[in-house]
Scaffold this motif. Structure first.
Motif, PDB file in Angstrom:
ATOM      1  N   ARG A 139      21.275  49.080 -34.702  1.00  0.00           N
ATOM      2  CA  ARG A 139      22.507  49.715 -35.558  1.00  0.00           C
ATOM      3  C   ARG A 139      22.085  49.503 -36.978  1.00  0.00           C
ATOM      4  NH1 ARG A 139      26.803  51.594 -32.525  1.00  0.00           N
ATOM      5  NH2 ARG A 139      26.477  51.105 -30.143  1.00  0.00           N
ATOM      6  N   ALA A 140      22.893  49.904 -37.750  1.00  0.00           N
ATOM      7  CA  ALA A 140      22.865  49.569 -39.297  1.00  0.00           C
ATOM      8  C   ALA A 140      23.453  48.100 -39.213  1.00  0.00           C
ATOM      9  CB  ALA A 140      23.944  50.399 -39.983  1.00  0.00           C
ATOM     10  N   THR A 169      12.289  55.549 -39.417  1.00  0.00           N
ATOM     11  CA  THR A 169      13.710  55.409 -39.711  1.00  0.00           C
ATOM     12  C   THR A 169      13.840  53.611 -39.314  1.00  0.00           C
ATOM     13  OG1 THR A 169      14.444  56.023 -37.441  1.00  0.00           O
ATOM     14  CG2 THR A 169      14.432  57.698 -39.273  1.00  0.00           C
ATOM     15  N   GLY A 191      17.472  50.230 -39.271  1.00  0.00           N
ATOM     16  CA  GLY A 191      18.747  49.957 -39.547  1.00  0.00           C
ATOM     17  C   GLY A 191      18.513  49.022 -40.798  1.00  0.00           C
ATOM     18  N   VAL A 232      19.372  52.881 -43.795  1.00  0.00           N
ATOM     19  CA  VAL A 232      20.702  52.872 -43.669  1.00  0.00           C
ATOM     20  C   VAL A 232      21.702  53.783 -44.447  1.00  0.00           C
ATOM     21  CG1 VAL A 232      21.538  50.727 -44.599  1.00  0.00           C
ATOM     22  CG2 VAL A 232      22.806  51.639 -42.904  1.00  0.00           C
ATOM     23  N   GLY A 246      24.509  55.463 -38.959  1.00  0.00           N
ATOM     24  CA  GLY A 246      23.090  55.044 -38.538  1.00  0.00           C
ATOM     25  C   GLY A 246      23.023  55.523 -36.699  1.00  0.00           C
ATOM     26  N   ARG A 247      22.057  54.758 -36.231  1.00  0.00           N
ATOM     27  CA  ARG A 247      21.902  55.096 -34.642  1.00  0.00           C
ATOM     28  C   ARG A 247      23.130  54.595 -34.051  1.00  0.00           C
ATOM     29  NH1 ARG A 247      15.893  52.456 -35.083  1.00  0.00           N
ATOM     30  NH2 ARG A 247      16.980  51.229 -36.493  1.00  0.00           N
ATOM     31  N   LEU A 298      19.536  60.351 -39.004  1.00  0.00           N
ATOM     32  CA  LEU A 298      18.527  59.750 -39.944  1.00  0.00           C
ATOM     33  C   LEU A 298      17.589  60.548 -39.330  1.00  0.00           C
ATOM     34  CD1 LEU A 298      18.723  56.084 -40.047  1.00  0.00           C
ATOM     35  CD2 LEU A 298      18.588  57.254 -41.897  1.00  0.00           C
TER      36      LEU A 298
END
Length: 273
Positions: free
Chosen positions: A54-55, A129, A131, A157, A163-164, A169
């Motif tokens: 995650r971010a 990509t 975070g 990010v 984000g994820r 992204l």
């Protein structure tokens, strides 16, 4: 056309820590532990790693929301849970600490550059990509370039609205690489949210076990384990990634080529992810 060619696929999008660099994704995990420790809360490595991918601000908030961590926090903050301002302060502390550690955790994982070279020979574009923030990404991308790895795009990010596990992204990477449709893209990641992002985008997905966050050991720590312990850790990491929706599992990006050939053959037969 050689059976080794993959004309149905157009691109591979790879994560960074634990997937292409930093065996074990050790750099971010250690810093998450440290910023909580500085505030009197001792979290475990497993807790630090659980939201990985995650971010980073979202990651801190996710750790703080864990019942066990929340209880520890409230015990030293007069019964009050963490506030948004405190999360923001921790995030601001995270960035310089992470920046200091990246130089020691930007080694390319063995076999990755060889896989990238094969992909380039097939005409595949390479996206990436993470975070990490753009500032942190610039550090690892520069170190990777010195080792021969330069993706066609590198997104952090700030490059998407979320984000994820959101797919944005990946959408942005596809846009920058001018690749479509997304089922011609393979997303490779060592985190649950990374696999979820790939599925949400409509890509083929590959989960990475041995070198990634799910196992969470440096190369030296990994080599120090016995075979039964190694197998147990790989199986546990694979189970989490499969549950997240990974189409295939590899121990390392070094093992990716046969998977890409398989995806290509499945596309040629009319199968979509």
């Amino acid at each position: 056309m050689s059976s080794q060619e993959v004309p149905q696929l157009k691109a591979v999008i790879l994560d960074w820590a634990g997937t292409t660099i930093d065996f074990g994704s050790c750099a971010p995990a250690s810093v998450f532990v440290e910023i909580f420790r500085q505030r009197g809360v001792d979290i475990t490595a497993a807790q630090a790693r659980e939201p990985m991918g995650r971010a980073k601000r979202d990651h801190i908030a996710a750790v703080a929301a864990m019942p066990e961590v929340d209880a520890l926090w409230r015990a030293i903050h007069d019964g009050a849970s963490i506030t948004n301002d405190q999360i923001e302060a921790m995030y601001n502390d995270f960035l310089p600490l992470q920046k200091k550690t990246l130089g020691n955790h930007s080694q390319m994982i063995e076999g990755v550059c060889e896989t990238i070279h094969w992909c380039r020979e097939q005409g595949l574009k390479i996206g990436s990509t993470t975070g990490y923030t753009r500032e942190l990404l610039q550090i690892v991308a520069a170190a990777a370039a010195e080792q021969g790895y330069v993706p066609d795009c590198a997104l952090g990010v700030e490059d998407a609205p979320a984000g994820r596990p959101a797919p944005y992204l990946i959408y942005q990477a596809a846009l920058q690489m001018e690749v479509f449709p997304l089922w011609r893209i393979v997303k490779v990641d060592d985190t649950v949210v990374g696999i979820e992002a790939g599925r949400n985008a409509g890509c083929w997905t590959v989960g990475v076990t041995r070198t990634g966050n799910g196992v969470g050991l440096s190369e030296a720590e990994w080599d120090g384990l016995g075979k039964p312990e190694q197998t147990e850790k790989i199986d546990a990491a694979a189970a989490s990634l499969k549950q997240a929706g990974a189409h295939r599992i590899v121990e390392s990006v070094a093992d990716l080529v046969p998977v890409l050939i398989d995806f290509n053959d499945r596309l040629a037969a009319g199968e979509l992810p």
